[in-house]
Design an enzyme around this catalytic site. Structure first.
Site, PDB file in Angstrom:
ATOM      1  CB  CYS A  58      23.840  -5.924  35.540  1.00 14.67           C
ATOM      2  SG  CYS A  58      23.218  -4.518  36.495  1.00 14.67           S
ATOM      3  CG  HIS A 109      19.487  -5.703  34.616  1.00 15.89           C
ATOM      4  ND1 HIS A 109      20.415  -6.499  35.268  1.00 15.89           N
ATOM      5  CD2 HIS A 109      19.331  -6.244  33.385  1.00 15.89           C
ATOM      6  CE1 HIS A 109      20.780  -7.487  34.456  1.00 15.89           C
ATOM      7  NE2 HIS A 109      20.139  -7.348  33.309  1.00 15.89           N
ATOM      8  CG  HIS A 121      20.629 -10.099  30.728  1.00 15.28           C
ATOM      9  ND1 HIS A 121      19.954  -8.924  30.936  1.00 15.28           N
ATOM     10  CD2 HIS A 121      20.177 -10.592  29.548  1.00 15.28           C
ATOM     11  CE1 HIS A 121      19.124  -8.713  29.909  1.00 15.28           C
ATOM     12  NE2 HIS A 121      19.254  -9.710  29.059  1.00 15.28           N
TER      13      HIS A 121
END
Length: 151
Positions: A58, A109, A121
Site C-alpha cells: 500500500c 494501511h 488500494h
C-alpha cells in the site's frame, strides 16, 4: 500619519504572506495526474515491500504514484501518515490519503482517494491493486484518518 502608514505596511505584509501561501498550493492538474496514475496501477499484483509496477504494497503504491507526479513521499505508511495534515471526511479531494488500522499501532494501511467516494488500494498478499468504495463496511470499520499531503 505614521501610525496609518505602519498599519498599511502591516496589512500589506499580511496580504503578501497570504499570496505566498496560495502560490505553493499544488495545481489541480497534479491531483488529476495522481488520480490517473493510481488508476493505471489497478490490477497490478500486491507484493509486500513492493514499490514498482511489478508489485506494490500500500505505501509503495502511494510513494510510486506521487513520485510519477514529481512529489517525494516517505516509504512507510506511518511516515506518510505523520507528514500530512489531518482533514475531515467532508474536505476530501482527489489525491488525499486515507489511513486504516488492521492490527495494533496507529495505522497500517494507506489508500489514495480518487473522488466520488472511491479509493485505490493495494490490499493484501494474493490480491491486486483495486478501486473500492470508501463506504464499504469493510473499509469504514477500519478507517482512522484522512490526510492531505498536497497543499
Amino acid at each position: 500619519m505614521r501610525a496609518t502608514a505602519s498599519l498599511l505596511l502591516l496589512i500589506g505584509a499580511f496580504l503578501a504572506g497570504c499570496a505566498t501561501e496560495k502560490s505553493v498550493h499544488i495545481p489541480p492538474e497534479t491531483r488529476h495526474r495522481i488520480v490517473l496514475e493510481a488508476l493505471g496501477q489497478v490490477g497490478r499484483p500486491y507484493r509486500y515491500g513492493g514499490a514498482t509496477p511489478e508489485g506494490f504494497d500500500c505505501s509503495g503504491l502511494v510513494q510510486y504514484v506521487y513520485a510519477q507526479a514529481g512529489i517525494v513521499l516517505p516509504r512507510t505508511t506511518r511516515e506518510q501518515y505523520a507528514m500530512g495534515k489531518r482533514i475531515d471526511d467532508d474536505e476530501l479531494e482527489p489525491g488525499d490519503l486515507l489511513f486504516y488500522r488492521f492490527e495494533s499501532g496507529p495505522v497500517d494501511h494507506v489508500a489514495i482517494y480518487l473522488g466520488d467516494g472511491q479509493a485505490v488500494h493495494a490490499p493484501a498478499q494474493g490480491r491486486a491493486v483495486i478501486v473500492a468504495s470508501i463506504d464499504l463496511p469493510y473499509w469504514k470499520k477500519r478507517f482512522v484518518d484522512a490526510v492531505r499531503v498536497l497543499r
